[in-house]
Design a protein around this motif. Structure first.
Motif, short mmCIF file in Angstrom:
data_model
loop_
_atom_site.label_atom_id
_atom_site.label_comp_id
_atom_site.label_asym_id
_atom_site.label_seq_id
_atom_site.Cartn_x
_atom_site.Cartn_y
_atom_site.Cartn_z
N LEU A 80 -4.91 2.12 3.07
CA LEU A 80 -4.78 3.14 4.03
C LEU A 80 -5.80 4.24 3.61
O LEU A 80 -5.55 4.76 2.68
CB LEU A 80 -3.41 3.57 4.06
CG LEU A 80 -3.18 4.67 5.17
CD1 LEU A 80 -3.18 4.23 6.45
CD2 LEU A 80 -1.56 5.14 4.93
N LEU A 120 1.25 -1.93 2.68
CA LEU A 120 0.35 -0.89 1.96
C LEU A 120 0.25 -1.51 0.58
O LEU A 120 1.27 -1.46 -0.07
CB LEU A 120 0.81 0.48 2.28
CG LEU A 120 0.62 0.94 3.74
CD1 LEU A 120 0.97 2.30 3.73
CD2 LEU A 120 -0.70 0.76 4.25
N VAL A 137 -3.73 3.61 -1.05
CA VAL A 137 -3.78 4.84 -0.14
C VAL A 137 -4.73 5.77 -0.81
O VAL A 137 -4.79 6.41 -1.84
CB VAL A 137 -2.33 5.62 0.14
CG1 VAL A 137 -2.51 6.96 0.73
CG2 VAL A 137 -1.40 4.64 1.05
N ILE A 177 -3.48 -3.19 8.16
CA ILE A 177 -3.94 -2.20 7.13
C ILE A 177 -3.24 -2.42 5.85
O ILE A 177 -2.07 -2.43 5.90
CB ILE A 177 -3.86 -0.66 7.84
CG1 ILE A 177 -4.49 -0.43 8.85
CG2 ILE A 177 -4.15 0.42 6.73
CD1 ILE A 177 -6.07 -0.55 8.88
N LEU A 224 -5.02 6.93 13.75
CA LEU A 224 -4.20 7.14 12.50
C LEU A 224 -3.65 8.47 12.38
O LEU A 224 -2.65 8.86 12.12
CB LEU A 224 -5.01 6.76 11.39
CG LEU A 224 -4.38 6.62 10.01
CD1 LEU A 224 -3.12 5.85 10.13
CD2 LEU A 224 -5.12 6.06 8.91
#
Length: 338
Positions: free
Chosen positions: A165, A185, A188, A162, A131
């Motif tokens: 994240l 996503l 995050v 994912i 990543l």
């Protein structure tokens, strides 16, 4: 080097062991070549090397370190492994590969050229193993055709899809458009080591509802959260002093924004353009100017507290806003059409 093959070549083609490169246009127009077996000794695939090989569905690039411009444009590849030896993907390298559905990107890719994945409308997933390495890739200014997420919705890290994240510790900068339009996503978390998030990093992430920014963050460049239509709230850390252009443009669900007392300006305007769910906001006393069209189209906006240091409000800053607006009295430069 392999310089040129007969354009009438069909079926399977095997390159000689010891060949170190495929020259520019070597297979260009070989519409009947379906599988090309290249030895691990090949490190360079030249510009347009396999251009318009419309039957080419498989190729092994395990030894390749350099992919030229339009190297595989117009082929029938369904998946591609860009190995750890590749650092640069050339302009339009996989453009017009409409059958391409999966891309595996190695850890040493540093840059992806203009339109690299243009019209790859079949792309569904991007696979990575590191990543931090992905956060460091430089996409060209034509990010909408350069980043495979323009078409692909799914990000897989070491085989796992994912949705939550976590940017790992050690990353200091997230390069521009790294997760642009990464549609799956939802959450995050950015590591404390990150100080800079470049332009458009999470723009178009329409499922993103929750994000945690690090305390050490100092720079948010333009449009980082543009078109994050599910994002409801966000807290900007104290180290961020400027809210750049289009930061929350078209964040239709955004209801709550906490700005730090250290913030001084909204540069470039359009920061909250058409944030149609935003009802109230408090601007810090340290802020000195509000950019053009900053709150334009915020139809639900009922109140705003403007800090005592504001000297300039640019044109159309509050155009198309409903409800009641509370402004401070010491603004000395207010353009027309607020």
């Amino acid at each position: 080097w392999l310089i040129k093959v007969n354009p009438d070549t069909t079926g399977d083609f095997k390159l000689r062991e010891g060949t170190i490169g495929v020259a520019d246009y070597a297979f260009a127009g070989c519409g009947g070549a379906a599988t090309i077996n290249i030895p691990s000794t090949i490190s360079v695939v030249g510009n347009c090397a396999f251009l318009d090989c419309k039957s080419l569905a498989y190729i092994d690039l395990s030894g390749v370190t350099a992919l030229g411009e339009r190297a595989f444009a117009g082929t029938a590849l369904s998946s591609i492994l860009i190995n750890d030896g590749v650092e640069t993907i050339g302009k339009e390298a996989f453009a017009y590969c409409e059958m391409l559905s999966d891309v595996i990107v190695g850890i040493n890719v540093r840059s992806i050229g203009d339109y690299a994945f243009k019209d790859c409308s079949g792309l569904t997933s991007v696979h990575i193993t590191d990543l931090a390495a992905w956060c460091g890739i430089s996409f060209s200014d034509y990010y909408y055709y350069t980043n495979p997420f323009y078409y692909a919705d799914d990000l897989y890290l070491n085989g796992k899809l994912i949705t939550d994240l976590v940017i790992p510790d050690g990353v200091t900068t997230i390069k521009a458009y790294a997760f642009y339009k990464c549609a799956k996503l939802t959450k995050v978390t950015v590591a404390d080591s990150v100080t800079t998030i470049e332009s458009g990093v999470f723009s178009g992430c329409k499922s993103l509802t929750d994000i945690k920014l690090p305390a050490n963050l100092t720079t948010l460049k333009n449009g980082v959260f543009m078109d994050c239509t599910s994002l409801k709230s966000i807290v900007i850390p104290v180290g961020v002093t400027v809210l750049d252009k289009g930061m929350f443009n078209a964040c239709l669900s955004l209801e709550s924004v906490t700005l730090p007392e250290t913030m001084t300006s909204m540069l470039g305007g359009f920061s909250f353009y058409h944030c149609t769910s935003l009802k109230t906001i408090i601007l810090p006393d340290s802020m000195t100017n509000i950019g053009a069209a900053t709150f334009q189209g915020c139809g639900a906006l009922e109140s705003i507290v403007v800090g005592i240091a504001v000297k300039t409000i640019a044109g159309s800053a509050f155009a198309e806003c409903g409800g009641m607006l509370y402004l401070c009295k010491n603004i000395i430069d207010m353009e027309e059409k607020l």
